[in-house]
Design a protein around this motif. Structure first.
Motif, PDB file in Angstrom:
ATOM      1  N   GLY A  56       2.259   1.361  -3.500  1.00 44.99           N
ATOM      2  CA  GLY A  56       1.046   2.051  -4.456  1.00 44.99           C
ATOM      3  C   GLY A  56       0.603   3.673  -4.278  1.00 44.99           C
ATOM      4  O   GLY A  56       0.637   4.932  -5.040  1.00 44.99           O
ATOM      5  N   VAL A  57       0.867   3.892  -2.773  1.00 45.26           N
ATOM      6  CA  VAL A  57       0.515   5.689  -2.120  1.00 45.26           C
ATOM      7  C   VAL A  57       1.901   6.153  -3.318  1.00 45.26           C
ATOM      8  O   VAL A  57       1.567   7.437  -3.778  1.00 45.26           O
ATOM      9  CB  VAL A  57       0.594   5.644  -0.913  1.00 45.26           C
ATOM     10  N   SER A  73     -15.974   2.895   5.561  1.00 47.04           N
ATOM     11  CA  SER A  73     -16.579   1.533   5.851  1.00 47.04           C
ATOM     12  C   SER A  73     -15.937   0.185   6.250  1.00 47.04           C
ATOM     13  O   SER A  73     -16.087  -1.016   6.458  1.00 47.04           O
ATOM     14  CB  SER A  73     -17.008   1.099   4.016  1.00 47.04           C
ATOM     15  N   ILE A  74     -14.306   0.300   6.303  1.00 46.35           N
ATOM     16  CA  ILE A  74     -13.575  -1.340   6.451  1.00 46.35           C
ATOM     17  C   ILE A  74     -14.075  -1.228   8.044  1.00 46.35           C
ATOM     18  O   ILE A  74     -13.791  -2.706   8.415  1.00 46.35           O
ATOM     19  CB  ILE A  74     -12.197  -0.148   6.142  1.00 46.35           C
ATOM     20  N   THR A  96     -10.402  15.472  -1.758  1.00 49.39           N
ATOM     21  CA  THR A  96     -11.351  14.014  -2.641  1.00 49.39           C
ATOM     22  C   THR A  96     -10.944  13.073  -1.431  1.00 49.39           C
ATOM     23  O   THR A  96     -11.180  12.364  -1.121  1.00 49.39           O
ATOM     24  CB  THR A  96     -11.467  14.070  -3.764  1.00 49.39           C
ATOM     25  N   ILE A  97      -9.669  13.402  -1.295  1.00 47.32           N
ATOM     26  CA  ILE A  97      -8.778  12.005  -0.627  1.00 47.32           C
ATOM     27  C   ILE A  97      -9.186  12.407   0.723  1.00 47.32           C
ATOM     28  O   ILE A  97      -9.256  10.811   0.753  1.00 47.32           O
ATOM     29  CB  ILE A  97      -7.297  12.997  -0.521  1.00 47.32           C
ATOM     30  N   LEU A 108       0.600  -1.465  -0.071  1.00 49.84           N
ATOM     31  CA  LEU A 108      -0.211  -0.025  -0.448  1.00 49.84           C
ATOM     32  C   LEU A 108       0.796   1.293  -0.039  1.00 49.84           C
ATOM     33  O   LEU A 108       0.492   2.036  -0.655  1.00 49.84           O
ATOM     34  CB  LEU A 108      -0.821   0.336   0.915  1.00 49.84           C
ATOM     35  N   ILE A 133     -17.032  -2.814   9.014  1.00 54.64           N
ATOM     36  CA  ILE A 133     -17.322  -4.065   8.425  1.00 54.64           C
ATOM     37  C   ILE A 133     -16.191  -4.898   8.910  1.00 54.64           C
ATOM     38  O   ILE A 133     -16.282  -6.562  10.349  1.00 54.64           O
ATOM     39  CB  ILE A 133     -16.731  -4.616   6.918  1.00 54.64           C
ATOM     40  N   PHE A 150      -9.254  20.761  -4.400  1.00 55.77           N
ATOM     41  CA  PHE A 150     -10.212  19.724  -5.299  1.00 55.77           C
ATOM     42  C   PHE A 150      -9.878  17.889  -4.800  1.00 55.77           C
ATOM     43  O   PHE A 150     -10.293  17.947  -4.363  1.00 55.77           O
ATOM     44  CB  PHE A 150     -10.439  19.910  -5.924  1.00 55.77           C
ATOM     45  N   PHE A 151      -7.651  18.801  -5.431  1.00 58.44           N
ATOM     46  CA  PHE A 151      -7.587  16.950  -5.324  1.00 58.44           C
ATOM     47  C   PHE A 151      -7.516  16.179  -3.222  1.00 58.44           C
ATOM     48  O   PHE A 151      -7.969  15.136  -2.900  1.00 58.44           O
ATOM     49  CB  PHE A 151      -6.293  16.863  -5.769  1.00 58.44           C
ATOM     50  N   VAL A 160     -15.022   7.716   3.600  1.00 55.71           N
ATOM     51  CA  VAL A 160     -15.773   6.855   3.232  1.00 55.71           C
ATOM     52  C   VAL A 160     -15.128   5.389   2.668  1.00 55.71           C
ATOM     53  O   VAL A 160     -15.589   4.780   3.474  1.00 55.71           O
ATOM     54  CB  VAL A 160     -16.610   6.652   2.063  1.00 55.71           C
ATOM     55  N   VAL A 161     -14.173   5.524   2.785  1.00 57.81           N
ATOM     56  CA  VAL A 161     -13.430   3.511   2.571  1.00 57.81           C
ATOM     57  C   VAL A 161     -13.156   3.479   3.573  1.00 57.81           C
ATOM     58  O   VAL A 161     -12.965   2.242   4.420  1.00 57.81           O
ATOM     59  CB  VAL A 161     -12.101   4.231   1.554  1.00 57.81           C
ATOM     60  N   ILE A 168     -11.833  12.618   1.830  1.00 56.25           N
ATOM     61  CA  ILE A 168     -13.537  12.116   1.479  1.00 56.25           C
ATOM     62  C   ILE A 168     -12.983  10.435   1.270  1.00 56.25           C
ATOM     63  O   ILE A 168     -14.309  10.429   1.810  1.00 56.25           O
ATOM     64  CB  ILE A 168     -14.170  13.031   0.074  1.00 56.25           C
ATOM     65  N   ILE A 169     -12.423  10.172   0.491  1.00 57.93           N
ATOM     66  CA  ILE A 169     -12.060   9.214   0.546  1.00 57.93           C
ATOM     67  C   ILE A 169     -12.000   8.151   1.415  1.00 57.93           C
ATOM     68  O   ILE A 169     -12.608   7.411   1.576  1.00 57.93           O
ATOM     69  CB  ILE A 169     -11.039   9.217  -0.733  1.00 57.93           C
TER      70      ILE A 169
END
Lengths: 196, 229
Positions: free
Chosen positions: B58-59, B99-100, B88-89, B55, B103, B84-85, B95-96, B91-92
């Motif tokens: 990747g980042v 969620s993880i 967005t990051i 990860l 769960i 804006f970028f 959200v992501v 917010i991501i």
């Protein structure tokens, strides 16, 4: 009509258009992020079937990654040529981008075909559903990008390179680079992640 | 060949690149693709460490491409694209990441067999396709265990198979698990009973034997129950 130095108004219009396109890309990024979240949650739900570790072929995934990365590079070089007004180089480098993108798509379709042929399809289990939707969405974006490149190159061939074409090409290149960045995460999380 | 004046000196508010920046970005991206690939194929590290490693690569590669291919950050200020970028990051991540986390907490400590057993027990599904699940068909009487001030009353409850056992908690949140501390045994598919103050949870006693339970948060609070056949 001869080219003229951009008026302040035209520059601002360009700025706005590009910014608008950038904001669209951010919403697209958000959509992909949600698909990634779904995959992260469901990738273990194989209903007793094979996991990614058993299904994915890393060499194939690496090949696709390298192809797309190279196409992002050729796209960048093409933009430099376009801004210089070099029509031939623009066509050449965007043409290379197109061919590489096509190769990527072909390999991905081949991979999908093999999986589905062996019975691992979108309806098999939650893992495969999220896999196909995530990669399929990316593939659809690539397809659209390829169509966009083809149409734009056709235009440039017929009508030449001008400021308006360069603005369109700039958006196209942003789109294409964006797709490669999303693929970094697909390669990392889906393919490499399966072998963790 | 028409060489039209296409690129004004003003950079259109978007950032532009040079051949050099694309080449650097390309080579760095290649590097940051091959390194994690080799690490995974050779399993140089494993488990969570491996996940964090890939990860991380990747980042970093994403940052490389955003910098050298998208040229984010090099335009004139205020750089709205960059703003804006980053938004967005953010917010991501919420959200992501959220969620993880959610769960993960659902899956905590439950093996698939436990899950099936618990559902069968909760719903009194005593047979499936003629095969008995071990869950109870008829429910017997209810026994109550009260936890107050760290004390369990009664310390030992004697029951019959297919009775029910209710744990009433009058203290702050307790996490009742089975077995002796530090073990976390499973009883009839139940791995852990989280009981908030003033609430109770009931289990169906479908397994015969002598069992212990304790509060995972305060192991001193413990008790036993016997389930007779």
């Amino acid at each position: 009509m001869s080219e003229h130095k951009l008026s302040h108004h035209e520059e601002e219009a360009d700025d706005r258009a590009l910014f608008g396109f950038w904001v669209y890309l951010m919403t697209d990024l958000l959509m992909f992020a949600v698909l990634f979240a779904v995959y992260a949650v469901l990738h273990g739900n194989t209903d007793g079937g094979e996991t990614g570790r058993e299904l994915f072929k890393l060499p194939l995934a690496l090949t696709n990654t390298l192809i797309l990365l190279t196409s992002s590079f050729t796209c960048g070089i093409a933009m430099i040529a376009a801004r210089k007004g070099d029509k031939r180089q623009t066509l050449l480098w965007f043409g290379a981008t197109f061919l590489l993108g096509l190769a990527f798509l072909a390999l991905e379709i081949f991979e999908f075909y093999e999986l589905i042929h062996e019975g691992h399809n979108l309806g098999s289990n939650a893992f495969l559903s999220s896999f196909f939707v995530l990669l399929g969405t990316h593939g659809l974006h690539i397809t659209f990008g390829l169509l966009w490149i083809a149409v734009t190159l056709g235009y440039i061939l017929k009508r030449g390179l001008n400021r308006h074409m360069v603005r369109k090409l700039t958006m196209l290149s942003l789109f294409w680079h964006f797709l490669d960045i999303v693929w970094i995460f697909i390669f990392t999380i889906v393919y490499l992640g399966a072998f963790v | 060949m028409s060489h039209q004046h296409v690129a004004p000196q003003h950079n259109n508010g978007s950032e532009h690149g040079t051949v050099k920046s694309y080449v650097i970005g390309f080579l760095l991206s290649l590097l940051f693709t091959f390194i994690p690939y080799v690490i995974v194929v050779n399993q140089v590290v494993t488990g969570t460490k491996l996940l964090i490693t890939i990860l991380g690569f990747g980042v970093i590669q994403a940052i490389i491409q955003v910098t050298f291919f998208l040229h984010l950050g090099r335009g004139p200020k205020p750089n709205w694209n960059q703003f804006f970028f980053v938004s967005t990051i953010a917010i991501i991540l919420i959200v992501v990441g959220g969620s993880i986390i959610i769960i993960q907490n659902l899956h905590y400590n439950m093996s698939p067999q436990d899950k099936v057993k618990k559902i069968a027990n909760d719903e009194n599904i005593y047979q499936v396709g003629g095969k008995e699940t071990g869950a109870c068909k008829v429910i017997g009487k209810n026994h109550i265990v009260v936890i107050r001030n760290g004390e369990v009353k009664p310390l030992l409850t004697t029951t019959k198979k297919c009775d029910t056992l209710s744990f009433v908690n009058n203290d702050d949140k307790r996490e009742i698990t089975f077995g002796a501390h530090p073990n976390h045994d499973v009883y009839a598919g139940e791995t852990e009973l989280v009981i908030r103050k003033g609430r109770s949870k009931t289990i169906t006693l479908s397994e015969v034997g002598t069992f212990q339970f304790h509060d995972h948060l305060q192991p001193g609070t413990a008790g036993n129950f016997i389930v007779k056949p």
